[in-house]
Each structure stands twice: as C-alpha cells, then as structure tokens.
Write an enzyme that holds these catalytic residues in place. Structure first.
Site, PDB file in Angstrom:
ATOM      1  N   LYS A  74       6.617  12.060 -11.438  1.00  0.00           N
ATOM      2  CA  LYS A  74       5.631  12.487 -12.449  1.00  0.00           C
ATOM      3  C   LYS A  74       5.781  13.973 -12.791  1.00  0.00           C
ATOM      4  CE  LYS A  74       1.805  10.810 -10.158  1.00  0.00           C
ATOM      5  NZ  LYS A  74       0.343  10.790  -9.960  1.00  0.00           N
ATOM      6  N   LYS A  76       5.206  16.350 -10.704  1.00  0.00           N
ATOM      7  CA  LYS A  76       4.094  17.061 -10.047  1.00  0.00           C
ATOM      8  C   LYS A  76       4.467  17.397  -8.616  1.00  0.00           C
ATOM      9  CE  LYS A  76      -0.584  16.154 -11.187  1.00  0.00           C
ATOM     10  NZ  LYS A  76      -1.828  15.402 -11.216  1.00  0.00           N
TER      11      LYS A  76
HETATM   12  N1  C2G Z   1     -10.712  13.561 -12.291  1.00  0.00           N
HETATM   13  C1  C2G Z   1     -12.043  13.689 -12.747  1.00  0.00           C
HETATM   14  N2  C2G Z   1     -12.603  14.933 -12.883  1.00  0.00           N
HETATM   15  C2  C2G Z   1     -11.871  16.038 -12.591  1.00  0.00           C
HETATM   16  C3  C2G Z   1     -10.541  15.918 -12.120  1.00  0.00           C
HETATM   17  C4  C2G Z   1      -9.982  14.661 -11.981  1.00  0.00           C
HETATM   18  O1  C2G Z   1     -12.726  12.688 -13.001  1.00  0.00           O
HETATM   19  N3  C2G Z   1     -12.476  17.249 -12.754  1.00  0.00           N
HETATM   20  C5  C2G Z   1     -10.144  12.208 -12.170  1.00  0.00           C
HETATM   21  C6  C2G Z   1      -8.918  12.016 -13.085  1.00  0.00           C
HETATM   22  O2  C2G Z   1      -9.341  11.683 -14.369  1.00  0.00           O
HETATM   23  C7  C2G Z   1      -8.186  10.865 -12.383  1.00  0.00           C
HETATM   24  C8  C2G Z   1      -8.531  11.113 -10.909  1.00  0.00           C
HETATM   25  O3  C2G Z   1      -9.625  12.035 -10.871  1.00  0.00           O
HETATM   26  O4  C2G Z   1      -8.726   9.607 -12.793  1.00  0.00           O
HETATM   27  C9  C2G Z   1      -7.369  11.673 -10.129  1.00  0.00           C
HETATM   28  O5  C2G Z   1      -6.893  12.811 -10.820  1.00  0.00           O
HETATM   29  P1  C2G Z   1      -5.477  13.409 -10.386  1.00  0.00           P
HETATM   30  O6  C2G Z   1      -5.428  13.551  -8.930  1.00  0.00           O
HETATM   31  O7  C2G Z   1      -5.206  14.585 -11.247  1.00  0.00           O
HETATM   32  O8  C2G Z   1      -4.525  12.197 -10.760  1.00  0.00           O
HETATM   33  P2  C2G Z   1      -3.178  12.200 -11.566  1.00  0.00           P
HETATM   34  O9  C2G Z   1      -2.226  13.121 -10.940  1.00  0.00           O
HETATM   35  O10 C2G Z   1      -3.526  12.360 -12.985  1.00  0.00           O
HETATM   36  O11 C2G Z   1      -2.607  10.745 -11.231  1.00  0.00           O
HETATM   37  O12 C2G Z   1      -0.763   6.567 -11.977  1.00  0.00           O
HETATM   38  C10 C2G Z   1      -1.800   7.421 -12.390  1.00  0.00           C
HETATM   39  C11 C2G Z   1      -1.687   8.687 -11.670  1.00  0.00           C
HETATM   40  O13 C2G Z   1      -1.629   8.449 -10.308  1.00  0.00           O
HETATM   41  C12 C2G Z   1      -2.849   9.623 -11.967  1.00  0.00           C
END
Ligand code: C2G
Length: 160
Positions: A74, A76
């Site tokens: 990804k 990341k």
């Molecule tokens: N999230 C949220 N509010 C925030 C930060 C994050 O509601 N202030 C939610 C995001 O929308 C997501 C979840 O927390 O649904 C996890 O966010 P991340 O860890 O940033 O996930 P990401 O790296 O985007 O991975 O296959 C899908 C991926 O695994 C998503």
C-alpha cells in the site's frame, strides 16, 4: 453491548491458525457480524470510535489489521510493527476477533468466510469498496476529525 465468553473468542489461536468460518464462531442464532480493515498505526481515538459505532449497529466485530508486508504494497510504513498493532486492536473491548490483513483481495473471502452482515470503513474510503455490495452491506461511517496517525507522526517530528 453483547459480550462473548472468552471460550468463543479464539484470539491467540486466530493469530496462529487461519480464522474459523462463521459457523465455527459458535455465535448464537441471529448474531450480526461486521467486518472492518485498517492499519491502526499509533492506535488512537479515531480508530476506537469507529469500532464503537460499528458495535452500536452489529453484535460481533471482526477487525482485519494490515500486516507490515501488505502496508509495503500500500506504500505505507507504520511506526508500530504489526504484532503490536494487532495486540492493541485485540485489547480494545469493542473488538471480538482480530485477524491479519494480507492483501486487497482478502475482503471478498472474509465476507463469505464470516458470513458478514456488513463491511464497514471510515468515510475516507467512501465508494472505494462499493464492488463488495454484491456480497454484503457496505457502509462508510464519518471519520473522527482532528486525529490521524499521519498527523500524530507530524506532531512528534515537529517537536524533535
Ligand atoms: N479512521 C477514522 N477516524 C480517524 C482516522 C481513521 O474513522 N480520525 C478510520 C479510517 O477511516 C479506517 C480505519 O479508521 O476505516 C483505519 O484507518 P487506517 O489505519 O488509516 O487504515 P488504512 O491504512 O486506510 O487501511 O484494506 C483497507 C486498508 O486496510 C485500510
């Protein structure tokens, strides 16, 4: 909020053995299951509030935590290694089962595997997983504003 006896929550086992199909989650009839996915780096209130809101709608929450290898795909790099991130997610009282997320194509398999009633993500993923609507309900919940792993990292860097 429904809580499940430890005997029905094979958390350690889940990290070693492939996750059991829905029928062997031994859930009472009528239990609703939701799935969500993320990196959960620098675990924060935004993540917890998303879990909380999902558990207000569904009885059983399965959280898939991106492995470090999948995060590399990804583009990341998380500050916290996978083993710690999934342990933190498991320690959250809203989470009933946590599994590794190893690839983009895993979601379809998981939805069928768990017989999920819903696939839920935060609004920053709005529309990105609509293709899963053929398999289950797809819901995007509003993000928690003002907190993110990226912002936390910037804050830390700016103080050094
Ligand atoms: N999230 C949220 N509010 C925030 C930060 C994050 O509601 N202030 C939610 C995001 O929308 C997501 C979840 O927390 O649904 C996890 O966010 P991340 O860890 O940033 O996930 P990401 O790296 O985007 O991975 O296959 C899908 C991926 O695994 C998503």
């Amino acid at each position: 909020m429904k809580r499940f006896a430890p005997s029905t929550l094979p958390t350690f086992a889940a990290s070693v053995f492939p996750a059991p199909p829905r029928r062997s989650l031994d859930l009472p009839a009528g239990t609703t299951v939701a799935l969500t996915y993320g990196t959960y780096d620098l675990f924060h209130v935004g993540h917890i509030r998303l879990f909380e809101r999902i558990k207000r709608r569904y009885d059983f929450l399965v959280v898939a935590v991106s492995t470090d290898e999948f995060n590399a795909v990804k583009g990341k790099k998380s500050a916290v290694p996978f083993d710690d991130r999934i342990e933190l997610v498991r320690a959250c009282r809203h989470v009933d089962l946590a599994i590794p997320e190893t690839g983009w194509e895993q979601k379809e398999r998981d939805i069928v595997h768990f017989g999920a009633d819903a696939f839920v993500m935060g609004s920053d993923w709005d529309g990105k997983f609509d293709h899963l609507k053929s398999l289950t309900e797809v819901i995007y919940l509003p993000r928690t504003e003002g907190v993110s792993s990226t912002e936390l990292k910037q804050n830390i860097r700016s103080r050094q």
